[in-house]
Scaffold this motif. Structure first.
Motif, short mmCIF file in Angstrom:
data_model
loop_
_atom_site.label_atom_id
_atom_site.label_comp_id
_atom_site.label_asym_id
_atom_site.label_seq_id
_atom_site.Cartn_x
_atom_site.Cartn_y
_atom_site.Cartn_z
N LEU A 205 31.27 82.32 22.43
CA LEU A 205 30.74 81.81 23.70
C LEU A 205 29.80 80.64 23.49
O LEU A 205 29.84 79.66 24.23
CB LEU A 205 30.05 82.94 24.47
CG LEU A 205 30.97 84.05 24.97
CD1 LEU A 205 30.15 85.18 25.58
CD2 LEU A 205 32.00 83.52 25.94
N GLU A 206 28.94 80.72 22.47
CA GLU A 206 28.00 79.64 22.18
C GLU A 206 28.74 78.36 21.79
O GLU A 206 28.42 77.27 22.27
CB GLU A 206 27.04 80.04 21.06
CG GLU A 206 26.04 78.98 20.70
CD GLU A 206 25.10 78.61 21.85
OE1 GLU A 206 24.71 77.41 21.91
OE2 GLU A 206 24.77 79.47 22.68
N ARG A 207 29.76 78.47 20.96
CA ARG A 207 30.52 77.30 20.51
C ARG A 207 31.43 76.74 21.61
O ARG A 207 31.89 75.62 21.50
CB ARG A 207 31.36 77.66 19.28
CG ARG A 207 30.54 77.95 18.07
CD ARG A 207 31.42 78.51 16.96
NE ARG A 207 30.65 78.90 15.80
CZ ARG A 207 30.57 78.17 14.69
NH1 ARG A 207 31.21 77.03 14.59
NH2 ARG A 207 29.85 78.58 13.69
N SER A 208 31.68 77.54 22.63
CA SER A 208 32.59 77.12 23.71
C SER A 208 31.88 76.51 24.91
O SER A 208 32.53 76.02 25.83
CB SER A 208 33.41 78.32 24.18
OG SER A 208 34.20 78.81 23.12
N ARG A 209 30.55 76.53 24.90
CA ARG A 209 29.80 75.95 26.02
C ARG A 209 29.90 74.44 26.02
O ARG A 209 29.86 73.80 24.97
CB ARG A 209 28.33 76.34 25.93
CG ARG A 209 28.07 77.74 26.32
CD ARG A 209 26.58 77.94 26.56
NE ARG A 209 26.35 79.28 27.02
CZ ARG A 209 25.96 80.27 26.23
NH1 ARG A 209 25.71 80.07 24.96
NH2 ARG A 209 25.81 81.48 26.73
N LYS A 210 30.02 73.87 27.21
CA LYS A 210 29.97 72.41 27.32
C LYS A 210 28.54 71.97 27.22
O LYS A 210 27.64 72.57 27.79
CB LYS A 210 30.59 71.96 28.65
CG LYS A 210 32.08 72.18 28.69
CD LYS A 210 32.66 71.59 29.93
CE LYS A 210 34.17 71.81 29.92
NZ LYS A 210 34.78 71.21 31.10
N THR B 94 35.33 74.36 22.10
CA THR B 94 34.75 73.16 22.71
C THR B 94 34.00 72.30 21.71
O THR B 94 34.05 71.08 21.78
CB THR B 94 33.82 73.56 23.87
OG1 THR B 94 34.56 74.38 24.77
CG2 THR B 94 33.30 72.36 24.62
N ASP B 95 33.33 72.93 20.76
CA ASP B 95 32.58 72.16 19.76
C ASP B 95 33.46 71.64 18.62
O ASP B 95 32.98 71.04 17.68
CB ASP B 95 31.41 72.97 19.21
CG ASP B 95 31.83 74.09 18.27
OD1 ASP B 95 33.05 74.38 18.16
OD2 ASP B 95 30.94 74.70 17.65
N GLY B 96 34.78 71.89 18.70
CA GLY B 96 35.71 71.39 17.70
C GLY B 96 36.03 72.38 16.58
O GLY B 96 36.84 72.08 15.71
N THR B 97 35.41 73.54 16.58
CA THR B 97 35.66 74.54 15.54
C THR B 97 37.07 75.11 15.67
O THR B 97 37.42 75.66 16.70
CB THR B 97 34.65 75.71 15.66
OG1 THR B 97 33.33 75.21 15.60
CG2 THR B 97 34.86 76.73 14.55
N PRO B 98 37.89 74.99 14.62
CA PRO B 98 39.22 75.61 14.66
C PRO B 98 39.08 77.11 14.39
O PRO B 98 38.38 77.52 13.46
CB PRO B 98 39.99 74.92 13.54
CG PRO B 98 38.95 74.39 12.63
CD PRO B 98 37.70 74.18 13.43
#
Length: 89
Positions: free
Chosen positions: A83-88, A52-56
């Motif tokens: 999970l942290e990087r995928s939160r909206k 979600t945060d754009g990290t590939p």
């Protein structure tokens, strides 16, 4: 003329598309360095995705030991990190 007998418009041929190789068990010849980080097995499914945060990231799931791992260009990622990087926001 009945609808079934009406002439169809001429269709243009579609341009040939080259599909990218699949990165799973189905096409082992197209996998590049896909192996389980836990047991070393090459019987893995590997997926490339963007969080979600754009990290590939690369997700690898092992069919032998059932280990699942995620990694980015910076290295391995923990489940909590995913999970942290995928939160909206």
């Amino acid at each position: 003329m009945p609808a079934a007998d009406t002439p169809r418009a001429a269709r243009r041929p579609r341009a040939a598309r080259t599909a990218p190789p699949l990165g799973s068990l189905t096409q082992a010849a197209h996998r590049e360095n896909a192996a389980c980080t836990h047991c070393g097995s090459e019987r893995v499914t590997q997926l490339t995705m963007s969080l979600t945060d754009g990290t590939p990231v690369q997700f690898v799931s092992c069919h032998v030991c059932e280990e699942r791992s995620w990694s980015s260009a910076a290295g391995p990622l923990s489940v909590d990190g995913i999970l942290e990087r995928s939160r909206k926001r």
